[in-house]
Design a protein around this motif. Structure first.
Motif, PDB file in Angstrom:
ATOM      1  N   THR A   1      28.773  35.895  46.460  1.00  0.00           N
ATOM      2  CA  THR A   1      29.356  35.990  45.466  1.00  0.00           C
ATOM      3  C   THR A   1      29.665  37.817  44.352  1.00  0.00           C
ATOM      4  O   THR A   1      28.807  38.590  44.945  1.00  0.00           O
ATOM      5  CB  THR A   1      28.643  35.674  44.336  1.00  0.00           C
ATOM      6  N   ILE A   2      31.093  37.408  44.305  1.00  0.00           N
ATOM      7  CA  ILE A   2      31.202  38.891  44.239  1.00  0.00           C
ATOM      8  C   ILE A   2      31.547  38.950  42.217  1.00  0.00           C
ATOM      9  O   ILE A   2      32.001  37.332  41.866  1.00  0.00           O
ATOM     10  CB  ILE A   2      32.814  39.941  44.292  1.00  0.00           C
ATOM     11  N   THR A   3      32.233  40.006  41.551  1.00  0.00           N
ATOM     12  CA  THR A   3      32.583  40.185  40.204  1.00  0.00           C
ATOM     13  C   THR A   3      33.508  40.415  40.096  1.00  0.00           C
ATOM     14  O   THR A   3      34.090  41.513  40.801  1.00  0.00           O
ATOM     15  CB  THR A   3      31.104  41.224  39.605  1.00  0.00           C
ATOM     16  N   ALA A   4      34.482  40.392  39.335  1.00  0.00           N
ATOM     17  CA  ALA A   4      35.452  41.319  38.800  1.00  0.00           C
ATOM     18  C   ALA A   4      35.779  40.774  37.252  1.00  0.00           C
ATOM     19  O   ALA A   4      35.694  40.272  36.185  1.00  0.00           O
ATOM     20  CB  ALA A   4      36.580  40.056  39.678  1.00  0.00           C
ATOM     21  N   PHE A   5      36.790  41.223  36.888  1.00  0.00           N
ATOM     22  CA  PHE A   5      37.200  41.880  35.687  1.00  0.00           C
ATOM     23  C   PHE A   5      37.621  40.257  35.433  1.00  0.00           C
ATOM     24  O   PHE A   5      38.741  39.365  35.872  1.00  0.00           O
ATOM     25  CB  PHE A   5      38.598  42.361  35.177  1.00  0.00           C
ATOM     26  N   GLU A   6      37.815  39.220  34.335  1.00  0.00           N
ATOM     27  CA  GLU A   6      38.183  38.190  33.538  1.00  0.00           C
ATOM     28  C   GLU A   6      39.357  38.631  33.265  1.00  0.00           C
ATOM     29  O   GLU A   6      40.463  37.249  33.488  1.00  0.00           O
ATOM     30  CB  GLU A   6      37.915  38.639  32.194  1.00  0.00           C
ATOM     31  N   ARG A   7      40.095  39.907  33.277  1.00  0.00           N
ATOM     32  CA  ARG A   7      41.614  40.485  32.513  1.00  0.00           C
ATOM     33  C   ARG A   7      41.433  41.705  33.756  1.00  0.00           C
ATOM     34  O   ARG A   7      41.062  42.197  32.846  1.00  0.00           O
ATOM     35  CB  ARG A   7      42.068  39.864  31.227  1.00  0.00           C
ATOM     36  N   SER A   8      42.561  41.997  34.819  1.00  0.00           N
ATOM     37  CA  SER A   8      42.523  43.665  34.646  1.00  0.00           C
ATOM     38  C   SER A   8      43.268  44.133  33.844  1.00  0.00           C
ATOM     39  O   SER A   8      44.771  43.872  33.626  1.00  0.00           O
ATOM     40  CB  SER A   8      42.678  43.388  36.226  1.00  0.00           C
ATOM     41  N   PRO A   9      42.871  45.279  33.367  1.00  0.00           N
ATOM     42  CA  PRO A   9      44.195  46.320  33.185  1.00  0.00           C
ATOM     43  C   PRO A   9      44.923  46.784  33.254  1.00  0.00           C
ATOM     44  O   PRO A   9      45.897  46.136  32.316  1.00  0.00           O
ATOM     45  CB  PRO A   9      42.702  47.559  32.495  1.00  0.00           C
ATOM     46  N   ASP A  10      45.404  46.289  34.873  1.00  0.00           N
ATOM     47  CA  ASP A  10      46.462  46.420  35.359  1.00  0.00           C
ATOM     48  C   ASP A  10      47.205  45.553  35.990  1.00  0.00           C
ATOM     49  O   ASP A  10      48.851  45.348  36.599  1.00  0.00           O
ATOM     50  CB  ASP A  10      46.571  47.107  36.963  1.00  0.00           C
TER      51      ASP A  10
ATOM     52  N   LYS B   1      48.144  44.574  39.812  1.00  0.00           N
ATOM     53  CA  LYS B   1      48.937  45.147  40.528  1.00  0.00           C
ATOM     54  C   LYS B   1      47.840  45.007  41.526  1.00  0.00           C
ATOM     55  O   LYS B   1      48.313  45.983  42.863  1.00  0.00           O
ATOM     56  CB  LYS B   1      49.231  46.756  40.148  1.00  0.00           C
ATOM     57  N   GLY B   2      46.395  44.496  41.627  1.00  0.00           N
ATOM     58  CA  GLY B   2      45.254  45.484  42.551  1.00  0.00           C
ATOM     59  C   GLY B   2      44.399  46.111  42.417  1.00  0.00           C
ATOM     60  O   GLY B   2      44.258  46.538  43.902  1.00  0.00           O
ATOM     61  N   LEU B   3      44.989  46.915  41.719  1.00  0.00           N
ATOM     62  CA  LEU B   3      44.190  48.033  41.897  1.00  0.00           C
ATOM     63  C   LEU B   3      42.519  48.186  41.346  1.00  0.00           C
ATOM     64  O   LEU B   3      41.953  49.077  41.498  1.00  0.00           O
ATOM     65  CB  LEU B   3      44.902  48.884  40.714  1.00  0.00           C
ATOM     66  N   ALA B   4      42.651  47.265  40.871  1.00  0.00           N
ATOM     67  CA  ALA B   4      41.011  47.022  40.299  1.00  0.00           C
ATOM     68  C   ALA B   4      40.199  47.083  41.365  1.00  0.00           C
ATOM     69  O   ALA B   4      40.730  46.167  42.584  1.00  0.00           O
ATOM     70  CB  ALA B   4      40.603  45.203  39.593  1.00  0.00           C
ATOM     71  N   ARG B   5      38.521  47.204  41.816  1.00  0.00           N
ATOM     72  CA  ARG B   5      38.278  47.298  42.655  1.00  0.00           C
ATOM     73  C   ARG B   5      37.123  46.264  43.844  1.00  0.00           C
ATOM     74  O   ARG B   5      37.666  46.064  44.673  1.00  0.00           O
ATOM     75  CB  ARG B   5      37.371  48.271  42.616  1.00  0.00           C
ATOM     76  N   ASP B   6      37.861  44.953  42.685  1.00  0.00           N
ATOM     77  CA  ASP B   6      37.335  43.817  43.283  1.00  0.00           C
ATOM     78  C   ASP B   6      38.257  43.373  44.931  1.00  0.00           C
ATOM     79  O   ASP B   6      38.078  43.519  45.624  1.00  0.00           O
ATOM     80  CB  ASP B   6      37.012  42.762  42.616  1.00  0.00           C
TER      81      ASP B   6
ATOM     82  N   GLY C   1      27.405  49.718  34.818  1.00  0.00           N
ATOM     83  CA  GLY C   1      28.365  48.215  33.634  1.00  0.00           C
ATOM     84  C   GLY C   1      29.838  48.386  34.282  1.00  0.00           C
ATOM     85  O   GLY C   1      30.806  48.333  33.713  1.00  0.00           O
ATOM     86  N   GLN C   2      29.839  48.271  35.753  1.00  0.00           N
ATOM     87  CA  GLN C   2      31.129  48.340  36.083  1.00  0.00           C
ATOM     88  C   GLN C   2      31.503  46.681  37.272  1.00  0.00           C
ATOM     89  O   GLN C   2      30.198  46.483  37.588  1.00  0.00           O
ATOM     90  CB  GLN C   2      31.576  49.562  37.634  1.00  0.00           C
ATOM     91  N   ILE C   3      32.710  46.529  37.875  1.00  0.00           N
ATOM     92  CA  ILE C   3      32.228  45.633  38.965  1.00  0.00           C
ATOM     93  C   ILE C   3      33.528  46.256  39.713  1.00  0.00           C
ATOM     94  O   ILE C   3      33.715  47.465  39.738  1.00  0.00           O
ATOM     95  CB  ILE C   3      33.747  44.716  37.642  1.00  0.00           C
ATOM     96  N   PRO C   4      33.158  45.764  41.515  1.00  0.00           N
ATOM     97  CA  PRO C   4      32.597  44.766  41.843  1.00  0.00           C
ATOM     98  C   PRO C   4      30.974  45.306  41.925  1.00  0.00           C
ATOM     99  O   PRO C   4      31.339  46.095  42.250  1.00  0.00           O
ATOM    100  CB  PRO C   4      33.396  44.354  42.816  1.00  0.00           C
ATOM    101  N   THR C   5      30.562  44.104  41.451  1.00  0.00           N
ATOM    102  CA  THR C   5      28.893  43.835  42.383  1.00  0.00           C
ATOM    103  C   THR C   5      29.330  42.762  43.465  1.00  0.00           C
ATOM    104  O   THR C   5      30.091  41.739  43.464  1.00  0.00           O
ATOM    105  CB  THR C   5      28.373  42.818  40.967  1.00  0.00           C
ATOM    106  N   TYR C   6      28.561  42.590  44.403  1.00  0.00           N
ATOM    107  CA  TYR C   6      28.371  41.516  45.023  1.00  0.00           C
ATOM    108  C   TYR C   6      26.655  40.650  45.979  1.00  0.00           C
ATOM    109  O   TYR C   6      26.202  41.748  45.676  1.00  0.00           O
ATOM    110  CB  TYR C   6      28.766  42.616  46.902  1.00  0.00           C
ATOM    111  N   GLU C   7      26.797  39.241  45.657  1.00  0.00           N
ATOM    112  CA  GLU C   7      25.441  38.911  45.212  1.00  0.00           C
ATOM    113  C   GLU C   7      25.274  38.223  47.204  1.00  0.00           C
ATOM    114  O   GLU C   7      26.249  37.277  47.112  1.00  0.00           O
ATOM    115  CB  GLU C   7      25.535  38.183  44.313  1.00  0.00           C
TER     116      GLU C   7
END
Ligand SMILES: N[C@@H](CCC(=O)N[C@@H](CS)C(=O)NCC(=O)O)C(=O)O
Length: 217
Positions: A4-13, A16-21, A57-63
């Motif tokens: 399971t990874i975490t990601a933004f509910e709504r990415s600021p971009d 565009k695929g720039l969020a690190r998830d 307090g950032q994304i992503p995480t990995y479980e």
């Protein structure tokens, strides 16, 4: 074991695929591992439950079972070491691929991030134009060095590896600034990386969540 990874509910971009998830999704796609995504609001990212997983307090995480990781470099390295497909078998080639992962996040990414912050947060400052040209030159310097090393080769060191995955992920942010176009071999390198089926699947998965209403297809 479920990943399971975490990601933004709504990415600021806006997708565009720039969020690190995206880089973690890409790595999982390259090695053929299914994964689940827990979406977080900005507020939830700063709450104790998430801070216990990601102290900044950032994304992503990995479980994965009992294992909890943060920092995309560490997450992608873990995926690359646990599953086949992102690191060469030969010990020296493997060490070199890992070196490129560190170079991506430690040497190439910082000036690119600095440029992004300057353009986002500093435009109203009286010194903005002067600082912008300094920051752009720092990015150019790194891109020029990388461009020289890459030369006419397809990937940084032999076959595509986690080193290329991290480097291409970092270069995506430089393309937003147009500076990448000054180095045609790097622009072509990034286009090659984006053409990989695994990248396309990762990109589509984050776009499905983040595209503005009605624009994803
Ligand atoms: N070095 C970290 C950076 C993580 C990071 O900056 N994540 C961004 C999204 S791409 C974030 O969560 N930003 C919100 C914040 O920092 O409050 C990594 O590679 O995982």
């Amino acid at each position: 074991m479920t990943i399971t990874i975490t990601a933004f509910e709504r990415s600021p971009d806006g997708g565009k695929g720039l969020a690190r998830d995206t880089r973690v999704r890409w790595a999982l796609e390259e090695v053929g591992q299914p994964y689940e995504v827990r979406l977080l609001s900005y507020r939830a990212m700063k709450e104790p439950a998430h801070l216990a997983l990601q102290p900044f307090g950032q994304i992503p995480t990995y479980e994965e079972g009992d294992l909890v990781l943060f920092e995309t470099g560490a997450i992608v390295l873990h995926i690359a070491e646990r599953y086949v497909g992102l690191l060469p078998r030969n010990a020296n080639a493997r060490a070199r691929a890992i070196t490129w992962m560190f170079a991506a996040v430690n040497t190439v990414e910082p000036p690119i991030l600095d440029l992004g912050s300057a353009r986002l947060q500093e435009t109203s400052m009286p010194w903005y134009e002067d600082r912008l040209s300094l920051v752009e030159d720092r990015v150019r310097k790194r891109l020029r060095q990388l461009s020289l090393r890459l030369g006419g080769t397809e990937w940084l060191d032999g076959a595509f590896s986690a080193g290329d995955l991290m480097m291409a992920s970092v270069l995506l942010r430089a393309r937003v600034s147009d500076l990448l176009d000054e180095f045609p071999n790097l622009a072509a390198y990034l286009t090659r990386a984006e053409a990989r089926p695994a990248y396309k699947r990762a990109f589509a998965a984050q776009l499905a969540i983040n595209a503005p209403e009605g624009s994803a297809n």
